[in-house]
Design a protein around this motif. Structure first.
Motif, short mmCIF file in Angstrom:
data_model
loop_
_atom_site.label_atom_id
_atom_site.label_comp_id
_atom_site.label_asym_id
_atom_site.label_seq_id
_atom_site.Cartn_x
_atom_site.Cartn_y
_atom_site.Cartn_z
N GLY A 12 0.75 -1.16 -0.15
CA GLY A 12 -0.07 0.04 -0.12
C GLY A 12 0.63 1.20 -0.04
O GLY A 12 0.41 2.22 0.48
N SER A 210 -13.28 8.87 5.46
CA SER A 210 -12.71 8.71 4.26
C SER A 210 -13.74 9.01 3.33
O SER A 210 -14.93 9.10 3.57
N GLN A 212 -13.85 7.46 0.35
CA GLN A 212 -14.04 6.22 -0.44
C GLN A 212 -15.31 5.54 -0.28
O GLN A 212 -15.31 5.48 1.07
N VAL A 215 -15.50 2.40 2.83
CA VAL A 215 -14.18 2.71 3.70
C VAL A 215 -14.72 3.26 5.02
O VAL A 215 -15.50 4.30 5.13
N ARG A 218 -9.95 6.91 7.57
CA ARG A 218 -8.69 7.10 6.85
C ARG A 218 -7.95 7.37 8.00
O ARG A 218 -8.32 8.19 9.10
N PRO A 232 -2.16 1.63 5.74
CA PRO A 232 -2.90 1.87 6.72
C PRO A 232 -2.42 1.39 7.97
O PRO A 232 -3.04 1.61 9.20
N GLN A 258 -9.86 0.01 6.61
CA GLN A 258 -9.10 1.39 6.99
C GLN A 258 -8.42 1.71 5.83
O GLN A 258 -7.62 0.82 5.23
N GLU A 259 -8.45 3.09 5.47
CA GLU A 259 -7.67 3.77 4.53
C GLU A 259 -6.35 4.19 4.92
O GLU A 259 -6.64 5.08 5.94
N SER A 260 -5.33 4.52 4.30
CA SER A 260 -4.18 5.21 4.69
C SER A 260 -4.49 6.76 4.06
O SER A 260 -5.08 6.97 3.33
N GLY A 263 -4.49 6.76 0.62
CA GLY A 263 -5.49 6.00 -0.33
C GLY A 263 -5.54 4.43 -0.29
O GLY A 263 -6.48 3.78 -1.07
N SER A 264 -4.44 3.77 0.24
CA SER A 264 -4.43 2.18 0.28
C SER A 264 -5.15 1.70 1.30
O SER A 264 -5.68 2.52 2.38
N ILE A 265 -5.58 0.80 1.05
CA ILE A 265 -6.53 -0.03 2.04
C ILE A 265 -6.02 -1.34 2.79
O ILE A 265 -5.36 -2.34 2.08
#
Ligand code: PYC
Length: 306
Positions: A12, A210, A212, A215, A218, A232, A258-260, A263-265
């Protein structure tokens, strides 16, 4: 010339450098003891692998070692730009994907020994990795911190394989454009948390909404060496799950996405274990490089800029 075989991955967006061969001899015994040998006798190896000029503040290193727990296939010791980590979720996912790339693991169960406990991971046929983390728990709820220039904020303190200070609804914009102020805000939180009597807390995690669909949250995670986690954060998500479980906000087995900050999950869930929880975290990693690092005795920065 010393030669060190490594595989670089990112999970991620967060890099991991897995040391396959050429690492220091840390002896036998529990991995918690071997970390002490690493720290006291071979700390230059840590800075050679992840420090500049070969690495960067963002890299997490993972040294592949023989497990102490004989139920495990491998042992991993994680380290970063300033020291050593108990566990590392993104690093574990990256290391397993790297081991698969090297033909050392196949899809299915992989058991990994770490300094803070053993981990059961499953490498999926699609290359995704799910792992059951070490038992996680919230130690303190609603700790009030006085932040210079901000006022009082409330946080939770929780263990997810590393110690985290978790702050909800902090009013900060969790965007990449805001990384510098977020870093300074989290640094002040870490100072305040230490002054409040919790010096062991070395990661700070901020949560916000977030954009998204699907999700739940964030985050922005500041790591001990002041790099922020591009993933994340597997141990941070575990600490978050422990808090959600303690608050009755997430049922056992229900999914938390959970998003970082990039934007990675990661997907997480948990099962109860006495007064703790066992988090399950799922993510993916990509291999970026197969390399042999060279330690040239004539190079004044061969062991990193220390
Ligand atoms: O994924 O657990 C994690 C982690 C810890 C520090 C950086 N990543």
């Amino acid at each position: 010339m010393q030669r060190i075989k490594v595989l670089d991955t990112h999970t991620g967006g967060e890099p991991t450098r897995l040391v396959l061969a050429g690492g220091p001899d840390l002896g036998g015994g529990p991995l918690a003891d071997r970390v002490m040998v690493f720290k006291e006798k071979h700390d230059t190896f840590r800075s050679a692998i992840v420090g500049e000029p070969r690495g960067s503040d963002v890299f997490v290193g993972a040294l592949l070692v023989e497990p102490h727990d004989k139920t495990c296939h491998f042992g991993l010791i994680f380290f970063n730009n300033v020291g050593y980590l108990g566990m590392c979720g993104h690093g574990l996912i990256g290391a397993i994907v790297a081991l698969a790339h090297a033909g050392m693991v196949k899809p299915g169960l992989v058991r990994i020994d770490t300094p803070v406990g053993n981990i059961a991971a499953v490498l999926g046929a699609d290359g995704g990795v799910s792992f059951d983390n070490v038992p996680s728990y919230r130690r303190h709820h609603g700790v009030e911190l006085a932040l210079a220039g901000v006022g009082n904020i409330r946080c939770d303190i929780a263990w997810g394989g590393n110690w985290f200070c978790l702050v909800e609804h902090n009013g900060q914009q969790l965007t990449l454009a805001n990384v510098a102020p977020l870093t300074s805000y989290c640094q002040r939180i870490r100072q305040a948390v230490s002054a409040a009597g919790y010096p062991e807390v070395d990661h700070v995690e901020l949560f916000g909404p977030s954009a998204q669909p699907g999700v739940h949250s964030r985050n922005f995670v500041l790591c001990p060496g002041l790099a922020y986690d591009r993933s994340p954060c597997g141990t941070g998500t575990s600490a978050k799950l422990a808090c959600l479980a303690a608050d009755g906000q997430l049922a056992p087995g229900a999914e938390w996405v959970q998003e970082s900050i990039v934007g990675s999950i990661f997907r997480g869930s948990y099962r109860p274990l006495g007064d703790r929880i066992v988090p399950t975290i799922t993510g993916t990693a990509r291999v970026m490089a197969e390399a042999t690092l060279l330690i040239d005795p004539a190079d004044p920065f061969a062991w990193g800029i220390r």
